[in-house]
Design a protein around this motif. Sequence first.
Motif, short mmCIF file in Angstrom:
data_model
loop_
_atom_site.label_atom_id
_atom_site.label_comp_id
_atom_site.label_asym_id
_atom_site.label_seq_id
_atom_site.Cartn_x
_atom_site.Cartn_y
_atom_site.Cartn_z
N ARG A 166 0.85 -1.18 0.00
CA ARG A 166 0.00 0.00 0.00
C ARG A 166 0.89 1.24 0.00
O ARG A 166 1.20 1.82 1.03
N ASN A 167 1.31 1.64 -1.20
CA ASN A 167 2.14 2.84 -1.36
C ASN A 167 1.84 3.44 -2.73
O ASN A 167 0.88 3.05 -3.38
N GLN A 168 2.64 4.38 -3.14
CA GLN A 168 2.40 5.06 -4.41
C GLN A 168 2.76 4.21 -5.62
O GLN A 168 2.52 4.61 -6.75
N GLU A 169 3.31 3.01 -5.39
CA GLU A 169 3.79 2.20 -6.51
C GLU A 169 2.70 1.89 -7.51
O GLU A 169 2.90 2.00 -8.72
N LEU A 203 -0.12 3.49 -8.23
CA LEU A 203 -0.46 4.69 -8.99
C LEU A 203 0.62 5.01 -10.02
O LEU A 203 0.32 5.31 -11.18
N ASP A 204 1.88 4.93 -9.62
CA ASP A 204 2.98 5.23 -10.53
C ASP A 204 3.00 4.27 -11.72
O ASP A 204 3.21 4.68 -12.86
N LEU A 262 -8.49 2.57 -8.30
CA LEU A 262 -7.65 2.01 -7.25
C LEU A 262 -8.54 1.27 -6.26
O LEU A 262 -9.55 1.81 -5.80
N ASP A 295 -9.08 -0.95 -2.73
CA ASP A 295 -8.66 -1.38 -1.40
C ASP A 295 -9.96 -1.58 -0.61
O ASP A 295 -10.83 -2.31 -1.06
N ASP A 336 -6.35 13.90 -2.77
CA ASP A 336 -5.70 13.02 -1.80
C ASP A 336 -5.95 11.58 -2.22
O ASP A 336 -6.94 10.95 -1.83
N PRO A 386 -5.57 7.67 -2.38
CA PRO A 386 -5.15 6.63 -1.43
C PRO A 386 -4.09 5.71 -2.03
O PRO A 386 -4.02 5.52 -3.25
N SER A 387 -3.28 5.14 -1.17
CA SER A 387 -2.33 4.10 -1.58
C SER A 387 -3.03 2.76 -1.49
O SER A 387 -3.61 2.43 -0.46
N THR A 388 -2.97 2.01 -2.59
CA THR A 388 -3.72 0.75 -2.64
C THR A 388 -2.84 -0.35 -3.20
O THR A 388 -1.82 -0.09 -3.84
#
Length: 600
Positions: free
Chosen positions: A12-15, A17-18, A39, A41, A64, A66-68
């Motif tokens: 669960r980080n920006q990975e 999305l990137d 995304l 989660d 904002d 979310p990290s998923t």
Amino acid sequence: MCGIIGYAGGGRNQEVLDVLLTGLSGLEYRGYDSAGIALADEAVSVYKREGELENLEALLKETDVPSTPVGIGHTRWSTHGPPSDRNAHPHTDDGATVAVVHNGIIENYERLREELSELGCTFESDTDTEVVPHLIRHYVDEGLDEEGAFRKAVSKLEGSYAIAAVFRGSETIYATRQDSPLVLGLGEGGNYLASDVPAFIQYTDRVIYLEDGQFAVLTDDEITVTDGDGQVLEPPVKRIEWDAEDAGKSGYDHYMLKEINEQPRSLRQCLRGRVDELEGDVTTEELDELPEPARVQFVACGTSYHAALYGELTLRERGVKAQTFMASEYDRASVPIDDETLVIGVTQSGETADTLRALRQAERAGATTLAVTNVVGSSASRECDYTMYIRAGPEIGVAATKTFASQQTALTLLADAIRDAEHRELLGALRDLPDHVQSILDGSNAREIAAEYENAGAYFFIGRGYNYPVALEGALKMKEITYKHAEGFAAGELKHGPLALVTEETPIFAVVTGDDERATKTIGNVKEVEARGAPVVAVTDGQSDVERYADHVLSVPETHDRVGPILANVQLQLVSYWLANRLDRSIDKPRNLAKSVTVE
């Protein structure tokens, strides 16, 4: 057209999305008018915008996000409903429990939409795709698990599709395909899916090509592929032989200019191991078992159709009965096909819907099928009896350039595989072809000619014999990337109607190579337009005296009559490029066009 990217990354980080944004960027070349991501989660979060990818990126910067652990993305090329935020993918059910991206066309969506509306579903878009998440949610509500609901929903669809779905509270992607490409990428610590390899090539070169009717389940540590009955399969894992740098611009302003300049290398790759000038042999091992056909039929679209016309001429010159059809017009009910017919599909991507349909018709009629394509593992290469790769390397610009030259060259070699002939002079010309193309790239005056005729009202391209397909292709390039009116003609047809359109503001690009009767007659056509005041640009090797009647000359090296047109085309590519550049057009992504046309 349209592009799908998906990534199951676990953390669960920006990975995630990137990866999705990188993937969407890698799919821009396919053509699109909106972009979006979902995304997943504990909730499914959807972000989408009409227009360029930068519009979506601007939205994400203001939000904002979310990290998923998992997500899917899409670039849309409109079929049902105009470009808009609400028609952009992904689409969800009413409660946003499932999000879906889809390439293709669902032919029975209107009936499904009516049925779902009667069940209380609310639709927010004009798209055919939106029925899919509602169907999935309906079957979840009936008690099926995620995979079961996905499978049952897909079983209700008619048409073509590549579909990926994510669920609220799940770290899994579910996907399937039917007549639309989908490729899986096996990574370290995460797994990928996409419409095409460039979406994830910087992360992994290990891929699985999903077949029609197969399903895939992706998590961060596993990809499971099953058939329509749920039986687990073990599809082959292939390695991609090019990398992310090959698919980049390498310092050029546009992919198109890069790919024009890559033609010497692409042609060497096409010829490597296939031509032995000392022995006077052409070796095409992949076609060693190909029986000599009673007749050959080419099926193709767009630029590939022009290459097929060129291939038809090479075969007819050798006494082989050959005919070329636009794939969208090919109908086995009106075309004689039997087990002595060879049907050759010329398709850069190997996924062109009309060409695949034509090849499948031919197969059902008992013909032998052959794909001439650029993409290893494409649908055409997997489905046809034989495959000949043109080896041009990745082509990102929507307007085909290096693939056309490689198609012409491959079809020249194919003629030898079908019917051998004495050709030492031709082999010598093929040997010199890459260097001759390089000499054109180094010394072309196309940029100056583009500036001279920037404000013309229309552009005509003429040629005879092998130069006729090149005239058609020159006009197509001009249309595609400059948005100017352009037409290509068999030179002799000018006086049968098109001459009425010739004015002092209509530049005529006359492709004249060699000094045979065709060249002499084309010079006569040049005189016809000159007498009407039209400016003439001669694309010539100097063997004829066409320069005497031309206002400008685009020179090509003297070579074999079958190879000269390949060189002439390079000059016409450059003219179109520099004119589009002066007009500040979107050269790599022309309006309304897509790189891979996967719907009929």
